[in-house]
Scaffold this active site. Structure first.
Site, PDB file in Angstrom:
ATOM      1  N   ASP A 293     -28.614  21.331  32.724  1.00 12.90           N
ATOM      2  CA  ASP A 293     -28.403  19.933  33.139  1.00 12.90           C
ATOM      3  C   ASP A 293     -26.936  19.515  33.002  1.00 12.90           C
ATOM      4  OD1 ASP A 293     -28.073  19.841  30.423  1.00 12.90           O
ATOM      5  OD2 ASP A 293     -29.589  18.290  30.048  1.00 12.90           O
ATOM      6  N   GLY A 294     -26.065  20.458  32.614  1.00 13.92           N
ATOM      7  CA  GLY A 294     -24.638  20.143  32.534  1.00 13.92           C
ATOM      8  C   GLY A 294     -24.156  19.780  31.142  1.00 13.92           C
ATOM      9  N   GLU A 295     -25.089  19.538  30.216  1.00 13.93           N
ATOM     10  CA  GLU A 295     -24.659  19.200  28.852  1.00 13.93           C
ATOM     11  C   GLU A 295     -23.988  20.409  28.212  1.00 13.93           C
ATOM     12  OE1 GLU A 295     -27.815  17.690  26.426  1.00 13.93           O
ATOM     13  OE2 GLU A 295     -28.012  15.857  27.608  1.00 13.93           O
TER      14      GLU A 295
ATOM     15  N   HIS B 282       2.390   8.055  30.959  1.00 12.92           N
ATOM     16  CA  HIS B 282       2.670   7.138  32.056  1.00 12.92           C
ATOM     17  C   HIS B 282       3.503   5.941  31.591  1.00 12.92           C
ATOM     18  CE1 HIS B 282       1.956   5.061  35.727  1.00 12.92           C
ATOM     19  NE2 HIS B 282       1.346   4.084  35.121  1.00 12.92           N
TER      20      HIS B 282
ATOM     21  N   LYS C 100       7.610   0.133  44.867  1.00 13.79           N
ATOM     22  CA  LYS C 100       6.468   0.300  45.781  1.00 13.79           C
ATOM     23  C   LYS C 100       5.444  -0.785  45.496  1.00 13.79           C
ATOM     24  CE  LYS C 100       3.467   3.412  43.155  1.00 13.79           C
ATOM     25  NZ  LYS C 100       3.181   4.738  42.702  1.00 13.79           N
TER      26      LYS C 100
ATOM     27  N   ASP D  17       8.693  12.050  38.991  1.00 18.69           N
ATOM     28  CA  ASP D  17       7.564  11.180  38.646  1.00 18.69           C
ATOM     29  C   ASP D  17       6.788  11.793  37.483  1.00 18.69           C
ATOM     30  OD1 ASP D  17       5.976   8.964  38.820  1.00 18.69           O
ATOM     31  OD2 ASP D  17       5.253   9.338  40.851  1.00 18.69           O
TER      32      ASP D  17
ATOM     33  N   THR E 243       2.348   8.533  46.719  1.00 10.11           N
ATOM     34  CA  THR E 243       3.586   7.941  46.184  1.00 10.11           C
ATOM     35  C   THR E 243       4.785   8.781  46.589  1.00 10.11           C
ATOM     36  OG1 THR E 243       2.376   7.025  44.312  1.00 10.11           O
ATOM     37  CG2 THR E 243       4.765   7.296  44.025  1.00 10.11           C
TER      38      THR E 243
HETATM   39  C1  R5P Z   1       2.113   5.574  39.184  1.00  7.00           C
HETATM   40  O1  R5P Z   1       2.538   4.570  38.749  1.00  7.00           O
HETATM   41  C2  R5P Z   1       2.463   6.959  38.710  1.00  7.00           C
HETATM   42  O2  R5P Z   1       3.709   7.023  38.083  1.00  7.00           O
HETATM   43  C3  R5P Z   1       2.432   7.921  39.875  1.00  7.00           C
HETATM   44  O3  R5P Z   1       3.472   7.569  40.768  1.00  7.00           O
HETATM   45  C4  R5P Z   1       1.132   7.816  40.596  1.00  7.00           C
HETATM   46  O4  R5P Z   1       0.088   7.811  39.692  1.00  7.00           O
HETATM   47  C5  R5P Z   1       0.958   8.961  41.557  1.00  7.00           C
HETATM   48  O5  R5P Z   1      -0.252   8.810  42.214  1.00  7.00           O
HETATM   49  P1  R5P Z   1      -0.437   9.270  43.718  1.00  7.00           P
HETATM   50  O6  R5P Z   1       0.027  10.702  43.796  1.00  7.00           O
HETATM   51  O7  R5P Z   1      -1.922   9.146  43.954  1.00  7.00           O
HETATM   52  O8  R5P Z   1       0.327   8.353  44.591  1.00  7.00           O
END
Ligand code: R5P
Length: 300
Positions: free
Chosen positions: A33-35, A126, A192, A219, A227
């Site tokens: 069942d995935g557990e 992040h 953005k 990033d 993005t």
């Molecule tokens: C957003 O604020 C993060 O720093 C990345 O730019 C973002 O999460 C990238 O997501 P995606 O590749 O879906 O645009």
């Protein structure tokens, strides 16, 4: 003692090699069942243990496995359990964006603490505020020194001016740090505008002249790739020569590999914080290992 969940065994093996150790045994059984059922085999009594388990896709499953491994190590008498979670799933849900939402990262941090995690080691979070969500110590590592080294290597093959670019405002601190590592290389900031319902990018603008330069977009993660592509399109429109992309975490959801194999981009550099299966690898991708960065953090 080093242990590994299922999410990135390759990274765990590489880290253990750097430390002249082997990855200790865990029995991970998956029921029909995935557990999952976790059992510690080696003797961990009074030992300091480290569990390597990034929690990218499938994030819920990887988290559940991590919770159970931590619990099993604690019940087996480990003195400490440090979670090496280079990619911390749910980190983008660290506060309420729209009323009525859960603060998912807080649920994760509370559960990890509740099952007995002593400390957590993460990579390129992040937001720098994320450690505040935890009550246990958080060690925040970065792949930026590795990126700086690679950018220097690329620059030896280039002529003309260069520029670092953050594809959104959330990356300003990151791009400033990288600029300092690269003798104050100039940087540009893209603003953005993302639709919070659909995740699509509505608009993007840049704060300085980039014409005739080679751009290094940096990033923290690439998920759908939207993005990066929005940034690359804007940069081309503004007259950049070449574009190289650097991101710490290759989450690579959906069609990201196809999207990133784009004529606007020379190469995409990702780390191995997230395991990238063969079918998601694409010709322009190069993987930079963070194993020694993690090994150093474990041994210090
Ligand atoms: C957003 O604020 C993060 O720093 C990345 O730019 C973002 O999460 C990238 O997501 P995606 O590749 O879906 O645009």
């Amino acid at each position: 003692m080093i242990f590994s969940g299922s999410s990135n065994k390759e990274l765990a093996e590489s880290v253990a090699r750097y430390l002249n150790l082997v990855v200790s045994s865990l029995e991970i059984t998956v029921f029909p069942d995935g557990e999952r059922r976790i059992r510690v085999i080696d003797d961990v009594l009074e030992k300091d243990t480290f569990v390597i388990q990034p929690t990218a896709t499938p994030g819920d499953q990887n988290y559940m496995e991590l919770f159970l491994i931590v619990d099993a190590l604690r019940r087996s008498g480990a003195r400490s359990v440090t979670g090496i979670v280079p990619y911390l799933g749910y980190q983008r849900q660290d506060h309420v964006f729209r009323s009525g939402e859960a603060v998912s990262l807080e649920v994760i941090s509370e559960t990890l603490e509740r099952v007995g995690l002593s400390k957590i080691v993460c990579l390129d979070l992040h937001s720098v505020k994320i450690p505040e969500v935890f009550s246990i110590p958080v060690l925040h590592l970065s792949a930026l020194p590795l990126f700086a080294q690679k950018i220097r290597e690329i620059m030896e093959t280039l002529e003309g001016k260069t520029i670092l670019v953050t594809p959104d405002m959330g990356g300003i601190r990151r791009i400033k740090q990288l600029s300092e590592m690269l003798d104050n290389m100039p940087y540009a900031i893209i603003e953005k505008d993302r639709d919070l319902e659909t995740g699509s990018i509505r608009d993007a603008s840049i704060d300085r002249e980039v014409k005739d330069r080679t751009a290094f977009i940096v990033d923290d993660m690439i998920s759908t790739g939207k993005t990066i592509i929005a940034a690359a399109e804007l940069l081309k429109e503004k007259g950049v020569n070449k574009i190289y992309v650097f991101a710490t975490h290759g989450v690579l959801s959906k069609e990201a590999p196809e999207i990133l194999e784009n004529e606007l981009i020379e190469k995409v550099y990702l780390t191995d914080s997230v395991y990238i299966p063969e079918e998601k690898k694409f010709p322009k991708l190069e993987i930079i290992s963070i194993a020694d960065t993690i090994a150093n953090a474990i041994s210090s």
